[in-house]
Write a protein that holds these residues in place. Structure first.
Motif, PDB file in Angstrom:
ATOM      1  N   ALA A   1      44.363 -12.676  39.360  1.00 10.75           N
ATOM      2  CA  ALA A   1      44.544 -12.490  40.799  1.00 10.75           C
ATOM      3  C   ALA A   1      43.790 -13.540  41.600  1.00 10.75           C
ATOM      4  O   ALA A   1      44.232 -13.971  42.659  1.00 10.75           O
ATOM      5  CB  ALA A   1      44.088 -11.084  41.209  1.00 10.75           C
ATOM      6  N   THR A   2      42.655 -13.985  41.087  1.00 12.51           N
ATOM      7  CA  THR A   2      41.847 -14.961  41.818  1.00 12.51           C
ATOM      8  C   THR A   2      42.544 -16.318  41.933  1.00 12.51           C
ATOM      9  O   THR A   2      42.205 -17.110  42.804  1.00 12.51           O
ATOM     10  CB  THR A   2      40.467 -15.128  41.138  1.00 12.51           C
ATOM     11  OG1 THR A   2      39.627 -15.919  41.969  1.00 12.51           O
ATOM     12  CG2 THR A   2      40.620 -15.811  39.783  1.00 12.51           C
ATOM     13  N   ASP A   3      43.547 -16.562  41.058  1.00 13.52           N
ATOM     14  CA  ASP A   3      44.251 -17.849  41.073  1.00 13.52           C
ATOM     15  C   ASP A   3      45.529 -17.804  41.905  1.00 13.52           C
ATOM     16  O   ASP A   3      46.231 -18.811  42.006  1.00 13.52           O
ATOM     17  CB  ASP A   3      44.601 -18.280  39.643  1.00 13.52           C
ATOM     18  CG  ASP A   3      43.360 -18.490  38.788  1.00 13.52           C
ATOM     19  OD1 ASP A   3      42.336 -18.936  39.343  1.00 13.52           O
ATOM     20  OD2 ASP A   3      43.415 -18.204  37.572  1.00 13.52           O
ATOM     21  N   LEU A   4      45.853 -16.657  42.483  1.00 12.67           N
ATOM     22  CA  LEU A   4      47.112 -16.511  43.214  1.00 12.67           C
ATOM     23  C   LEU A   4      46.972 -17.000  44.650  1.00 12.67           C
ATOM     24  O   LEU A   4      45.895 -16.925  45.257  1.00 12.67           O
ATOM     25  CB  LEU A   4      47.556 -15.044  43.232  1.00 12.67           C
ATOM     26  CG  LEU A   4      47.754 -14.355  41.882  1.00 12.67           C
ATOM     27  CD1 LEU A   4      48.203 -12.917  42.083  1.00 12.67           C
ATOM     28  CD2 LEU A   4      48.754 -15.113  41.028  1.00 12.67           C
ATOM     29  N   SER A   5      48.103 -17.467  45.213  1.00 12.76           N
ATOM     30  CA  SER A   5      48.139 -17.819  46.623  1.00 12.76           C
ATOM     31  C   SER A   5      48.216 -16.540  47.461  1.00 12.76           C
ATOM     32  O   SER A   5      48.417 -15.437  46.923  1.00 12.76           O
ATOM     33  CB  SER A   5      49.362 -18.690  46.920  1.00 12.76           C
ATOM     34  OG  SER A   5      50.556 -17.942  46.754  1.00 12.76           O
ATOM     35  N   GLY A   6      48.100 -16.688  48.786  1.00 19.91           N
ATOM     36  CA  GLY A   6      48.164 -15.519  49.665  1.00 19.91           C
ATOM     37  C   GLY A   6      49.490 -14.786  49.544  1.00 19.91           C
ATOM     38  O   GLY A   6      49.530 -13.549  49.496  1.00 19.91           O
ATOM     39  N   GLY A   7      50.588 -15.552  49.470  1.00 18.27           N
ATOM     40  CA  GLY A   7      51.891 -14.920  49.341  1.00 18.27           C
ATOM     41  C   GLY A   7      52.064 -14.223  48.011  1.00 18.27           C
ATOM     42  O   GLY A   7      52.639 -13.126  47.935  1.00 18.27           O
ATOM     43  N   GLU A   8      51.574 -14.820  46.938  1.00 20.11           N
ATOM     44  CA  GLU A   8      51.680 -14.206  45.614  1.00 20.11           C
ATOM     45  C   GLU A   8      50.837 -12.931  45.532  1.00 20.11           C
ATOM     46  O   GLU A   8      51.246 -11.939  44.920  1.00 20.11           O
ATOM     47  CB  GLU A   8      51.235 -15.204  44.549  1.00 20.11           C
ATOM     48  CG  GLU A   8      52.220 -16.360  44.366  1.00 20.11           C
ATOM     49  CD  GLU A   8      51.664 -17.492  43.517  1.00 20.11           C
ATOM     50  OE1 GLU A   8      52.452 -18.296  43.007  1.00 20.11           O
ATOM     51  OE2 GLU A   8      50.414 -17.579  43.387  1.00 20.11           O
ATOM     52  N   ARG A   9      49.682 -12.940  46.176  1.00 19.48           N
ATOM     53  CA  ARG A   9      48.829 -11.738  46.189  1.00 19.48           C
ATOM     54  C   ARG A   9      49.533 -10.612  46.948  1.00 19.48           C
ATOM     55  O   ARG A   9      49.487  -9.439  46.542  1.00 19.48           O
ATOM     56  CB  ARG A   9      47.479 -12.053  46.817  1.00 19.48           C
ATOM     57  CG  ARG A   9      46.656 -13.068  46.042  1.00 19.48           C
ATOM     58  CD  ARG A   9      45.374 -13.430  46.797  1.00 19.48           C
ATOM     59  NE  ARG A   9      44.405 -12.357  46.748  1.00 19.48           N
ATOM     60  CZ  ARG A   9      43.493 -12.212  45.786  1.00 19.48           C
ATOM     61  NH1 ARG A   9      43.427 -13.085  44.799  1.00 19.48           N
ATOM     62  NH2 ARG A   9      42.650 -11.214  45.820  1.00 19.48           N
ATOM     63  N   ARG A  10      50.203 -10.971  48.069  1.00 26.41           N
ATOM     64  CA  ARG A  10      50.897  -9.957  48.860  1.00 26.41           C
ATOM     65  C   ARG A  10      52.040  -9.340  48.067  1.00 26.41           C
ATOM     66  O   ARG A  10      52.236  -8.118  48.058  1.00 26.41           O
ATOM     67  CB  ARG A  10      51.429 -10.610  50.146  1.00 26.41           C
ATOM     68  CG  ARG A  10      51.999  -9.627  51.172  1.00 26.41           C
ATOM     69  CD  ARG A  10      50.906  -8.759  51.718  1.00 26.41           C
ATOM     70  NE  ARG A  10      51.351  -7.974  52.867  1.00 26.41           N
ATOM     71  CZ  ARG A  10      50.623  -7.042  53.436  1.00 26.41           C
ATOM     72  NH1 ARG A  10      49.413  -6.773  52.981  1.00 26.41           N
ATOM     73  NH2 ARG A  10      51.076  -6.369  54.473  1.00 26.41           N
TER      74      ARG A  10
END
Length: 638
Positions: free
Chosen positions: A119-128
């Motif tokens: 999760a720490t490597d995800l972009s804002g959109g990917e986290r959403r």
């Protein structure tokens, strides 16, 4: 049966009451859209309903065993967990892989994202998307969503609306996306001045009902004023003769729209724009462009020739990562093409609103920062002061004297927009201008843009705003072309769906380099120009490479025979395919001639209208023939 009941609930932050003596309930299966100004209490209301916030007074009651799922605006993902652990939890692979509903959610939200990614490597959109998938995979009686469409593209938003509408659980959603509200909501709540006003239906029904309430209130105020005038007259002159009472005979819906002019005077605005800009705004001549610079990153434009003319109001559509912002930066001059030429009109006065907030002096006051650019602005036929425009965009009274450093992200966005408009540009490039804007501010911004004469190119995932502000849409479909979309966003979604289905049918070693593949030669959407122009190469009706006349698609059943058909039936179908392809070629030639004629008649608006009508008719014919072509190809056993 009510799942949640609120009785006399009040809550405040500091001296400002957000909820005042609210009593309401959420029924099983209800889908409620919550609207209101930023900071008005929408998030507070759904947090109270979900039980995340305990109100200052009143009582919140949940039904026994109620399962509530919530998606907040804040990111709460465990940074050390993987996407698979977050979304699927302890489900074994055979459990989720065998569940069609789970597979659908993963396909539309997670997509190609690696389930082992941290999760720490995800972009804002990917986290959403990950958080949304985690919520939707579980079963809930009540789902609470706070701005679920943030970071989603148009396709994902359309899928999410269909998914939520098909679930049995109740739904309460806060969003500024008006199309999404209309698609999912059966009831609308407006949070205003500590109250919750309730309306039946989605956003469109809410707007009509609110306008009708305003009309009734205005009629009541007029009656009160009439009575006051009569009382004053009686006091001055004595008892007057009896007169009949005023009668109000208004059909609610018809009275609201009967005398309402179009949102924009398109012809007049185009005339003003042509006078300010001349004939040339932006001409792209054989331009190739990659997102990461020359030769690096995804291909955005491939030998494209195109014109953006005076008065064009164009919405640019595409999936995330397709290069929409890169195209805007190309026009703004901040990136250079790999090859080809970008010709910019000498009279272009550009304003570019990027997704990044331009740094404003945090020590300046709001009104000062606007007036330092210009104190007055002419929009349409009316002159506005900086203070009046600030008020229209939500800076009322003392808010105009706030220090910029104290503004929220949404307030800074509004201020940045207004500063751009005050500089009196004649070309606007807007990249996601609706971020952090509430519905009332969006309405005001739309109204301001309706009177603004110039060329507008807009990138937005807010479908309602996109269709409301622009006159036509073009799409980046991954083939390096700009595809014209006479049918707007609906046509874009249909093409994406048809392209996915056709790619799946081709399969078995077939190679395609485009997102969607349809038959035809160089057409309106593979061609270039102002509403068209000189074609940039053989392409299909959506700008993709189509089959050559008389041939067949690589990998089609024509090479290996069609299962279930006799030899005679197969021959007849192939003849039918060839006939349809020849018709498409003829229509394509007519289309190209129309584009050339439109390019020559760029300043003759009457002729442009006639040519555009002919072009639309040809597009309808092509759509019909393409549907027949796909059906015939399908019968051959793709």
């Amino acid at each position: 049966m009510n799942l949640v009941n609120l009785e006399s609930v009040s809550h405040a932050y500091g001296p400002k009451p957000l909820l005042s003596d609210i009593s309401l309930g959420v029924e099983a299966g209800e889908r409620i859209g919550v609207v209101g100004r930023n900071g008005g209490g929408k998030t507070t209301l759904i947090s109270v309903i979900a039980g995340d916030i305990r109100p200052d007074s009143g009582r919140v009651t949940h039904s026994r065993g109620l399962r509530v799922g919530s998606l907040s605006q804040q990111d709460t993902l465990d940074p050390g967990a993987t996407v698979g652990e977050i979304v699927l939890g302890e489900l074994a692979e055979h459990e989720w892989a065998g569940d069609q509903r789970v597979r659908e959610i993963l396909a539309n939200l997670i997509g190609d994202l690696d389930l082992t990614a941290k999760a720490t490597d995800l972009s804002g959109g990917e986290r959403r998307r990950t958080a949304l998938a985690q919520l939707l995979i579980d079963d809930h009686d009540l789902i609470m969503l706070d701005e679920p469409t943030n970071h989603l593209d148009i396709e994902a938003i359309a899928w999410l609306a269909r998914h939520l509408a098909g679930r049995k659980s109740a739904l309460v959603v806060v969003t500024h996306d008006r199309w999404f509200l209309d698609a999912v909501s059966t009831r609308t709540w407006e949070v205003v001045d500590g109250r919750v006003e309730r309306y039946e239906g989605g956003y469109a029904a809410y707007v009509l009902a609110k306008a009708e309430r305003a009309r009734i209130a205005q009629a009541a105020e007029e009656r009160r004023q009439n009575l006051m005038r009569k009382e004053i007259a009686w006091l001055r002159r004595g008892p007057p003769a009896r007169t009949s009472k005023p009668k109000f005979r208004i059909d609610a819906a018809q009275a609201l729209i009967a005398n309402e002019p179009p949102a924009r005077e398109s012809v007049e605005l185009m005339r003003f724009a042509a006078a300010r800009l001349g004939k040339t705004v932006y001409d792209l001549d054989d331009v190739t462009l990659h997102a990461g610079g020359p030769g690096s990153g995804p291909l955005v434009l491939d030998h494209l020739t195109w014109q953006f003319g005076p008065g064009d109001r164009i919405g640019l559509i595409g999936v995330n990562g397709s290069g929409k912002s890169t195209v805007l930066r190309l026009l703004a001059g901040t990136v250079k093409p790999d090859s080809g030429r970008l010709i910019k009109g000498k009279t272009v006065r550009l304003a570019h609103l990027s997704q990044e907030l331009t740094e404003l002096d945090p020590t300046r006051r709001v009104l000062e920062s606007v007036e330092e650019i210009r104190k007055y602005l002419l929009l349409g036929k009316r002159e506005w002061t900086a203070s009046q425009l600030l008020e229209r965009l939500g800076f009322k009274g003392d808010a105009q004297w706030k220090v910029i450093g104290d503004l929220s992200g949404g307030e800074r966005r509004r201020l940045q927009l207004l500063r751009l408009l005050m500089d009196d540009p004649n070309v606007l490039l807007l990249d996601e201008p609706t971020n952090d804007l509430d519905i009332e501010t969006l309405n005001e911004l739309e109204d301001l843009l309706d009177g603004w004469p110039g060329t507008l190119i807009l990138v937005s995932h807010d479908r309602y705003f996109l269709e409301r502000v622009t006159d036509r849409c073009v799409a980046l479909l991954g083939d390096g072309k700009l595809a014209m979309l006479p049918g707007g966003v609906d046509e874009y979604l249909e093409r994406r769906a048809a392209g996915t289905a056709l790619t799946a049918r081709l399969g078995n070693g077939a190679t395609t380099t485009t997102t969607t593949t349809r038959p035809g030669g160089a057409g309106a959407d593979g061609a270039s120009g102002r509403s068209g122009g000189a074609a940039s190469g053989p392409a299909g009706a959506d700008g993709t490479q189509g089959p050559a006349s008389g041939g067949s698609i690589p990998g089609s059943p024509g090479q290996d025979g069609a299962a279930g058909l006799s030899a005679k039936e197969e021959r007849e179908l192939r003849k039918e395919l060839n006939r349809l392809e020849r018709q498409l070629d003829k229509l394509t030639d007519q289309e190209a001639r129309l584009h050339a004629a439109m390019a020559e008649a760029a300043s003759d608006y009457a002729k442009l209208g006639s040519l555009d009508a002919q072009l639309r008719e040809i597009n309808v014919q092509k759509d019909t023939i393409e549907a027949e072509w796909l059906e015939a190809a399908d019968r051959l056993g793709d």
